[in-house]
Design a protein around this motif. Structure first.
Motif, short mmCIF file in Angstrom:
data_model
loop_
_atom_site.label_atom_id
_atom_site.label_comp_id
_atom_site.label_asym_id
_atom_site.label_seq_id
_atom_site.Cartn_x
_atom_site.Cartn_y
_atom_site.Cartn_z
N ASP A 1 8.38 4.24 26.90
CA ASP A 1 6.94 4.15 27.09
C ASP A 1 6.45 4.75 28.38
OD1 ASP A 1 6.22 2.73 24.71
OD2 ASP A 1 7.31 1.02 25.52
N ASN B 1 -5.65 -5.13 30.53
CA ASN B 1 -4.51 -5.20 31.44
C ASN B 1 -4.97 -5.03 32.89
OD1 ASN B 1 -2.24 -4.11 33.09
ND2 ASN B 1 -1.08 -4.33 31.21
N THR C 1 1.00 -1.25 33.16
CA THR C 1 1.58 -2.31 33.97
C THR C 1 2.53 -1.77 35.04
OG1 THR C 1 1.46 -3.77 32.05
CG2 THR C 1 2.84 -4.48 33.88
N GLU D 1 1.92 -5.75 28.28
CA GLU D 1 1.67 -4.43 27.72
C GLU D 1 0.19 -4.06 27.89
OE1 GLU D 1 3.05 -4.87 23.71
OE2 GLU D 1 5.09 -4.25 24.24
N PRO D 2 -0.09 -2.75 27.84
CA PRO D 2 0.81 -1.61 27.68
C PRO D 2 1.58 -1.32 28.97
CG PRO D 2 -1.44 -0.84 27.90
CD PRO D 2 -1.51 -2.35 27.85
N VAL D 3 2.86 -0.98 28.80
CA VAL D 3 3.73 -0.80 29.96
C VAL D 3 3.34 0.43 30.77
CG1 VAL D 3 5.61 -2.01 28.83
CG2 VAL D 3 5.47 0.48 28.65
N ARG E 1 -4.51 -6.35 23.53
CA ARG E 1 -3.65 -5.94 24.64
C ARG E 1 -3.87 -4.46 24.96
NH1 ARG E 1 1.90 -9.50 24.12
NH2 ARG E 1 0.84 -11.45 23.61
N GLY F 1 6.35 -5.47 33.31
CA GLY F 1 6.08 -4.34 32.44
C GLY F 1 7.34 -3.71 31.90
N ARG G 1 8.64 -5.43 29.10
CA ARG G 1 7.69 -5.41 27.99
C ARG G 1 7.03 -6.78 27.76
NH1 ARG G 1 7.95 -0.84 25.11
NH2 ARG G 1 6.78 -1.83 23.45
#
Length: 293
Positions: free
Chosen positions: A288, A110, A169, A164-166, A105, A158, A161
């Motif tokens: 995040d 993403n 996203t 991910e990674p937010v 991930r 996102g 969560r």
């Protein structure tokens, strides 16, 4: 390895026109498999730099799948409908990138998944408009609304969560939601309201989130939509100078609002050692997201 790839690419480039359609698909699919296997081997190495390289080669593998799907749809099956080709490419990329994202991930996986879904949505919208017999303005309206809804949904996934990674996203979803209305605003004036409302929501959300990049994106989108709307609807009745004057006033007002919001997004100053924390001190709403400096 890089020299080997460069030499192979040069050799293929010289003979590309003499290769039949299935050969083009086979070359791209072979490249996708090669980069996939290279990434699997690299994942066994614990070195952080090699681990980051895994994301890069898997991203190249997704590009190979995209090229193979596009060539198969266009050259092998003789499809001349751009929407169908886009759907084939987008679906192949989305499924393959989703599988890689489930394994690793990372940011590039993403982005590949996001791009595949965007192309898939464009293909579906294009096919629906074509079947319905819609004209060109209807096609762009379908693109704009579909991408706007998807951008909001992607940012929401996102935020929760789920994807991910937010930090990849959420910005991708927000940027898409801010840009998408511009695709149809010129032909359908009411779409300006969607763009302005989305930009205002981004600016308002930046305050509790203490997120300066979000405020900057919302402000830039607001400037773009307000300026375009004023010039389009007031240029004929008031003339260009008056329209520009109105735009200038709106820009000044937007600058004042942005400056106030900028101060509100600044994090509170750290407390002195030994001094009790004041009640009501707030933390950023999402740990995040990038914080204001």
């Amino acid at each position: 390895m890089i020299l080997l790839l460069a030499g192979g690419a040069a050799a293929l480039g010289q003979r590309w026109n003499g290769i039949p359609g299935w050969g083009h698909v086979g070359v791209c699919a072979g490249a996708a498999v090669f980069f996939l296997l290279a990434g699997i081997i690299m994942r066994r190495v614990r070195e952080p730099a090699i681990q980051r390289l895994t994301a890069v080669v898997w991203f190249l593998s997704v590009a190979g799948v995209a090229a193979a799907a596009g060539l198969a749809a266009h050259e092998v099956y003789g499809n001349n409908n751009a929407a169908v080709t886009a759907l084939a490419v987008g679906a192949a990329v989305a499924v393959y990138a989703a599988a890689l994202w489930l394994v690793r991930r990372g940011a590039l996986q993403n982005l590949a998944l996001f791009a595949g879904l965007v192309v898939t949505i464009l293909g579906i919208a294009g096919i629906i408009v074509t079947v319905a017999g819609g004209a060109r303005p209807a096609r762009w309206l379908a693109f704009a609304l579909a991408l706007w809804v998807f951008g909001l949904a992607w940012a929401g996934l996102g935020w929760q969560r789920y994807v991910e990674p937010v930090w990849v996203t959420i910005p991708c979803g927000v940027v898409l939601a801010l840009i998408a209305p511009s695709l149809a605003a010129g032909e359908h004036g009411w779409v300006y309201a969607i763009g302005i409302a989305t930009a205002a929501a981004a600016m308002a959300a930046s305050v509790p989130l203490r997120n300066v990049p979000l405020l900057a994106l919302g402000t830039l989108a607001m400037f773009m939509y307000v300026t375009s709307a004023v010039l389009q609807y007031f240029r004929q009745s008031l003339g260009v100078p008056a329209a520009l004057a109105i735009t200038g006033g709106l820009i000044l007002g937007l600058a004042v609002v942005s400056a106030r919001l900028m101060r509100a997004t600044r994090p509170p100053k750290p407390e002195e050692p030994g001094k009790p924390e004041e009640p009501g001190a707030e933390e950023p709403s999402h740990r995040d997201l990038p914080k204001a400096s």
